[in-house]
Each structure stands twice: as structure tokens, then as C-alpha cells.
Design a protein around this motif. Sequence first.
Motif, PDB file in Angstrom:
ATOM      1  N   LEU A  40       0.832  -1.206   0.000  1.00  0.00           N
ATOM      2  CA  LEU A  40       0.000   0.000   0.000  1.00  0.00           C
ATOM      3  C   LEU A  40       0.865   1.254   0.000  1.00  0.00           C
ATOM      4  CD1 LEU A  40      -3.044  -0.680   2.368  1.00  0.00           C
ATOM      5  CD2 LEU A  40      -2.618  -1.444   0.035  1.00  0.00           C
ATOM      6  N   ASP A  41       1.976   1.210   0.728  1.00  0.00           N
ATOM      7  CA  ASP A  41       2.860   2.377   0.781  1.00  0.00           C
ATOM      8  C   ASP A  41       3.485   2.657  -0.585  1.00  0.00           C
ATOM      9  OD1 ASP A  41       4.051   4.491   2.284  1.00  0.00           O
ATOM     10  OD2 ASP A  41       5.931   3.382   2.312  1.00  0.00           O
ATOM     11  N   ALA A  42       3.739   1.618  -1.355  1.00  0.00           N
ATOM     12  CA  ALA A  42       4.250   1.812  -2.714  1.00  0.00           C
ATOM     13  C   ALA A  42       3.211   2.519  -3.585  1.00  0.00           C
ATOM     14  CB  ALA A  42       4.625   0.464  -3.326  1.00  0.00           C
ATOM     15  N   VAL A  43       1.942   2.145  -3.432  1.00  0.00           N
ATOM     16  CA  VAL A  43       0.869   2.831  -4.159  1.00  0.00           C
ATOM     17  C   VAL A  43       0.808   4.297  -3.723  1.00  0.00           C
ATOM     18  CG1 VAL A  43      -1.615   2.905  -4.614  1.00  0.00           C
ATOM     19  CG2 VAL A  43      -0.454   0.693  -4.397  1.00  0.00           C
ATOM     20  N   TYR A  44       0.974   4.529  -2.430  1.00  0.00           N
ATOM     21  CA  TYR A  44       0.982   5.901  -1.910  1.00  0.00           C
ATOM     22  C   TYR A  44       2.128   6.710  -2.527  1.00  0.00           C
ATOM     23  CZ  TYR A  44       0.819   9.690   1.543  1.00  0.00           C
ATOM     24  OH  TYR A  44       0.726  10.917   2.149  1.00  0.00           O
ATOM     25  N   GLN A  45       3.302   6.099  -2.649  1.00  0.00           N
ATOM     26  CA  GLN A  45       4.462   6.765  -3.262  1.00  0.00           C
ATOM     27  C   GLN A  45       4.130   7.281  -4.658  1.00  0.00           C
ATOM     28  OE1 GLN A  45       7.810   7.508  -3.001  1.00  0.00           O
ATOM     29  NE2 GLN A  45       8.646   6.391  -1.250  1.00  0.00           N
ATOM     30  N   LEU A  46       3.430   6.474  -5.432  1.00  0.00           N
ATOM     31  CA  LEU A  46       3.143   6.847  -6.820  1.00  0.00           C
ATOM     32  C   LEU A  46       2.213   8.060  -6.906  1.00  0.00           C
ATOM     33  CD1 LEU A  46       2.686   3.346  -8.496  1.00  0.00           C
ATOM     34  CD2 LEU A  46       4.642   4.885  -8.670  1.00  0.00           C
ATOM     35  N   SER A  47       1.432   8.314  -5.869  1.00  0.00           N
ATOM     36  CA  SER A  47       0.555   9.481  -5.856  1.00  0.00           C
ATOM     37  C   SER A  47       1.196  10.693  -5.198  1.00  0.00           C
ATOM     38  CB  SER A  47      -0.759   9.167  -5.122  1.00  0.00           C
ATOM     39  OG  SER A  47      -1.616   8.375  -5.905  1.00  0.00           O
ATOM     40  N   MET A  48       1.907  10.467  -4.088  1.00  0.00           N
ATOM     41  CA  MET A  48       2.349  11.572  -3.246  1.00  0.00           C
ATOM     42  C   MET A  48       3.863  11.809  -3.278  1.00  0.00           C
ATOM     43  SD  MET A  48      -0.593  12.470  -2.262  1.00  0.00           S
ATOM     44  CE  MET A  48      -0.149  13.760  -1.128  1.00  0.00           C
ATOM     45  N   PHE A  67      18.981   0.128  -5.023  1.00  0.00           N
ATOM     46  CA  PHE A  67      17.916   0.965  -5.581  1.00  0.00           C
ATOM     47  C   PHE A  67      16.555   0.361  -5.285  1.00  0.00           C
ATOM     48  CE2 PHE A  67      18.523  -2.366  -8.621  1.00  0.00           C
ATOM     49  CZ  PHE A  67      17.267  -2.610  -9.143  1.00  0.00           C
ATOM     50  N   PHE A  68      15.506   1.176  -5.473  1.00  0.00           N
ATOM     51  CA  PHE A  68      14.151   0.638  -5.585  1.00  0.00           C
ATOM     52  C   PHE A  68      13.458   1.286  -6.760  1.00  0.00           C
ATOM     53  CE2 PHE A  68      12.734   4.178  -2.648  1.00  0.00           C
ATOM     54  CZ  PHE A  68      11.701   4.682  -3.422  1.00  0.00           C
ATOM     55  N   VAL A  69      12.495   0.556  -7.322  1.00  0.00           N
ATOM     56  CA  VAL A  69      11.688   1.053  -8.434  1.00  0.00           C
ATOM     57  C   VAL A  69      10.227   0.682  -8.179  1.00  0.00           C
ATOM     58  CG1 VAL A  69      11.124   0.770 -10.886  1.00  0.00           C
ATOM     59  CG2 VAL A  69      13.506   1.001 -10.178  1.00  0.00           C
ATOM     60  N   ILE A  70       9.337   1.658  -8.392  1.00  0.00           N
ATOM     61  CA  ILE A  70       7.896   1.408  -8.342  1.00  0.00           C
ATOM     62  C   ILE A  70       7.298   1.955  -9.636  1.00  0.00           C
ATOM     63  CG2 ILE A  70       5.752   1.699  -7.036  1.00  0.00           C
ATOM     64  CD1 ILE A  70       7.483   2.647  -4.662  1.00  0.00           C
ATOM     65  N   GLU A  71       6.481   1.142 -10.286  1.00  0.00           N
ATOM     66  CA  GLU A  71       5.810   1.580 -11.513  1.00  0.00           C
ATOM     67  C   GLU A  71       4.319   1.260 -11.426  1.00  0.00           C
ATOM     68  OE1 GLU A  71       8.406   1.099 -15.334  1.00  0.00           O
ATOM     69  OE2 GLU A  71       8.757  -0.679 -14.084  1.00  0.00           O
ATOM     70  N   GLY A  72       3.520   2.164 -11.933  1.00  0.00           N
ATOM     71  CA  GLY A  72       2.074   1.947 -11.963  1.00  0.00           C
ATOM     72  C   GLY A  72       1.484   2.389 -13.278  1.00  0.00           C
ATOM     73  N   VAL A  83       3.327   5.847 -14.452  1.00  0.00           N
ATOM     74  CA  VAL A  83       4.096   6.588 -13.453  1.00  0.00           C
ATOM     75  C   VAL A  83       5.265   5.732 -12.996  1.00  0.00           C
ATOM     76  CG1 VAL A  83       4.052   7.725 -11.200  1.00  0.00           C
ATOM     77  CG2 VAL A  83       2.056   7.855 -12.696  1.00  0.00           C
ATOM     78  N   TYR A  84       6.438   6.352 -12.953  1.00  0.00           N
ATOM     79  CA  TYR A  84       7.677   5.668 -12.564  1.00  0.00           C
ATOM     80  C   TYR A  84       8.303   6.421 -11.396  1.00  0.00           C
ATOM     81  CZ  TYR A  84      12.641   4.312 -12.815  1.00  0.00           C
ATOM     82  OH  TYR A  84      13.925   3.885 -12.525  1.00  0.00           O
ATOM     83  N   LYS A  92      19.478  11.558  -6.467  1.00  0.00           N
ATOM     84  CA  LYS A  92      18.179  12.200  -6.388  1.00  0.00           C
ATOM     85  C   LYS A  92      17.085  11.271  -6.924  1.00  0.00           C
ATOM     86  CE  LYS A  92      15.860  16.471  -7.852  1.00  0.00           C
ATOM     87  NZ  LYS A  92      15.997  17.718  -8.659  1.00  0.00           N
ATOM     88  N   LYS A  93      15.921  11.324  -6.298  1.00  0.00           N
ATOM     89  CA  LYS A  93      14.781  10.530  -6.751  1.00  0.00           C
ATOM     90  C   LYS A  93      14.382  10.932  -8.167  1.00  0.00           C
ATOM     91  CE  LYS A  93      11.276   9.612  -4.001  1.00  0.00           C
ATOM     92  NZ  LYS A  93      10.103   9.868  -3.121  1.00  0.00           N
ATOM     93  N   ILE A  94      14.051   9.939  -8.983  1.00  0.00           N
ATOM     94  CA  ILE A  94      13.558  10.183 -10.346  1.00  0.00           C
ATOM     95  C   ILE A  94      12.080   9.827 -10.389  1.00  0.00           C
ATOM     96  CG2 ILE A  94      13.727   9.525 -12.776  1.00  0.00           C
ATOM     97  CD1 ILE A  94      16.671   8.840 -12.264  1.00  0.00           C
ATOM     98  N   PHE A  95      11.273  10.777 -10.834  1.00  0.00           N
ATOM     99  CA  PHE A  95       9.832  10.575 -10.934  1.00  0.00           C
ATOM    100  C   PHE A  95       9.403  10.940 -12.343  1.00  0.00           C
ATOM    101  CE2 PHE A  95       5.706  10.059  -9.031  1.00  0.00           C
ATOM    102  CZ  PHE A  95       5.953   9.462  -7.805  1.00  0.00           C
ATOM    103  N   LYS A  96       8.685  10.013 -13.013  1.00  0.00           N
ATOM    104  CA  LYS A  96       8.312  10.232 -14.410  1.00  0.00           C
ATOM    105  C   LYS A  96       6.821   9.988 -14.623  1.00  0.00           C
ATOM    106  CE  LYS A  96      12.754   8.542 -16.237  1.00  0.00           C
ATOM    107  NZ  LYS A  96      13.371   7.539 -17.148  1.00  0.00           N
TER     108      LYS A  96
END
Length: 368
Positions: A40-48, A67-72, A83-84, A92-96
Motif C-alpha cells: 500500500l505504501d508503494a501505491v501511496y508513493q506513486l501518488s504523493m 535501488f528501488f523502483v515502483i511503476e504503476g 508513473v515511474y 536524487k529521486k527520479i519521478f516520471k
Amino acid sequence: MILRNLNIVNYKNIAEVSVTCCPRFNCFIGNNGVGKTNILDAVYQLSMCKSYFNLPDAQNICHGEAFFVIEGQYMHGDEEIDVYCGVKRGQKKIFKKNKKAYMRLSDHIGLLPLVIISPADVVLIDGASEERRRFIDGVISQCDKEYLQLLIRYNRVLVQRNSFLKEYAGRSIDADMLSVWDEQLADCGCVILERRRAFVYELEEMFQVYYDRVALGREKVMLEYSTTIKNDDFLASLRDSFDRDRILTYTTVGVHRDDLNLSLEGYPVKKLGSQGQKKSFLTALKLAQFAYLVKQKGVKPLLLLDDIFDKLDADRVSQIIQIVSSTDFGQVFVTDTNREHIDEILQQHAMEYKIFHVVGGNVADLKY
């Protein structure tokens, strides 16, 4: 808005997980400590763009990994959104969004609205005023880009003013030396104060409705915004606090010192409420947040329910499920330790759902 697919690599205790989500209810079942909350926290990361638990990014990387990677993959109306989120140690965090990196993470906030109900929410009741301000700011920022930028600017100026007070501690200064920061704090702070008050006023009406439903009308509750600004005059309040600020070497009035008072039967819920009452209070507060976001954005946010049934009696559990199973709500993610409990509740309401069995940070089994 629907999260269709979720892919996680090296996030906390999750080595690698891929989930194809149900558009309605997604239930993650397993023993304590196996990684349900981390999903659930990974899903939260993708939004916030951050962990719900406010951990530094490096601490969210699986032990021994770099590293860690979350994709949705989302459906937002007729639009497909990928969303990546990627973090490497020391970088630095990469958000795409759709393979295009954001220059500022704040530009992403509000694109994928989300509400989470978690045992950690008890800090909103038992914690310091900072926790309640963070809640208010987090909700408004999902709807109001200008508010988020004002908040960032206000906090930047506040740091500068406090640094000056510390640097000149014990030395002779006058109030005019702080005027350059006071004027900027007042410019931002007046707008922040106005929007917070308007938010709490609107939220309370929705909160009352949901609390009555969750608690079956047994108790009276209230939300009230409390400010340190006297007579709504920001500059005058800063000037009046000058001597105290100079002695304490920090800014003692402003929206960074305000609070949200939470009352049950006319008394602070922190002192009066049982564990079940506190959980009902927080659940109603978050459901009101959901309704507020729907009204402001015209989109049903994702709803994450982490271990929500613990410490609640059967009547309150039934009421919550009845509420979130209505057409007012969209996609829901739930964690629990009891498979039979989840099956029984969801089958009573004849909802479309999937059940994922989580073991040791892996989704080992998938059942409908």
C-alpha cells in the motif's frame, strides 16, 4: 481513476512483485510483517512522491540493494498514465509521467488523488499539532497547486527568519530588522490561513455525516481550526511576539503553529476516546477527506485501507464496508490478516474483488 498494474522492485522487504489490480476491491492477506502495508505504501508513493511514513528515500530501499523502483499503469478517464518512481542510494529521486521526468515533484501532487486509512493515523489524535497541520496541507495540496507553492515559500522564509533569530541570539536587535521576513510571512500566511479555515469548515460537515454512519449516531464530534494569529492580523501578531521570539530564537506565531482541535462529546478525543472511538473518528475523518477530494477534483481517489478492521466492533466494521462498497467510492485496496473475515464481509456486499496472498514480501498466491 483505476490503478491497473503495479510493479515493485526492492521496496522495503519486497524483492519483486507484479500485481494486476481489480478495478473495485483488492485485498492483501497475510500474517503481520510480511509486507502488506509496504505494498500500500508503494501505491501511496506513486501518488504523493514519498512514503506515507515519512522515511528518507534511502531507508525504503531493500537491505543490501542499491535501488528501488515502483511503476504503476493507471486509467484516468480516457487517458492512460504510466508513473515511474526510482531511487538509487546517494542520488536524487527520479519521478516520471509517461516516461517524462518531472523537474519538480510538487508538479505531480494531485494528479492521482489518494486517501489512506492506517493504524499510523492515530498520530493525528495523539501526536503534536504538526501532524494535524500536515494532514490539512496534504489534502489541500492535492487540489490547489497555488496553495502548495505558497506553503513551500512560507516555510522557506520561516527558516530564514529563525536562522536570523538564532544568529543574533543575545545581541541587540529591533523589530524592523525582521520586517523583510515578516512581510513575506504575512503575504503567504494570510492566504494559507484563509484556505485552511475554508477547508476545515467544509470538511467538518462531511465528517459529521460519516461519523454518524460509522458510530451509528452514538456520539457527538467536532472539528475546529485554531490559530495563533490574533484578529486575523498577521503582521501585528508577528510584531507583538517580537520580544518572545528574540528570547526563544524562533518564530512563535504563524500558520506553522496552528492546530486542528478534535473533540468527542465536547472533550479532546485524545483524552476521552477509547481505541475503537479513536479509530472510528479517524476513519470518518479520512472518508470525509475522500468526499472533499471528489467534490474538488471530480475524480474518485484511490482508497487504501490498512488493517482497518482491528479494534473495531462488528457493527462499525459492517458500516465502513457498507459505505466504501457504495457507488460513491471507486477502487479500494485493503489489508488484513484473516482471509475468512475478508471473504465473509465482501461476499455479503456482492462486490467484485481479488484476494492476494502475501508471504515474505512476495505475492505468492492470487485468488478470486
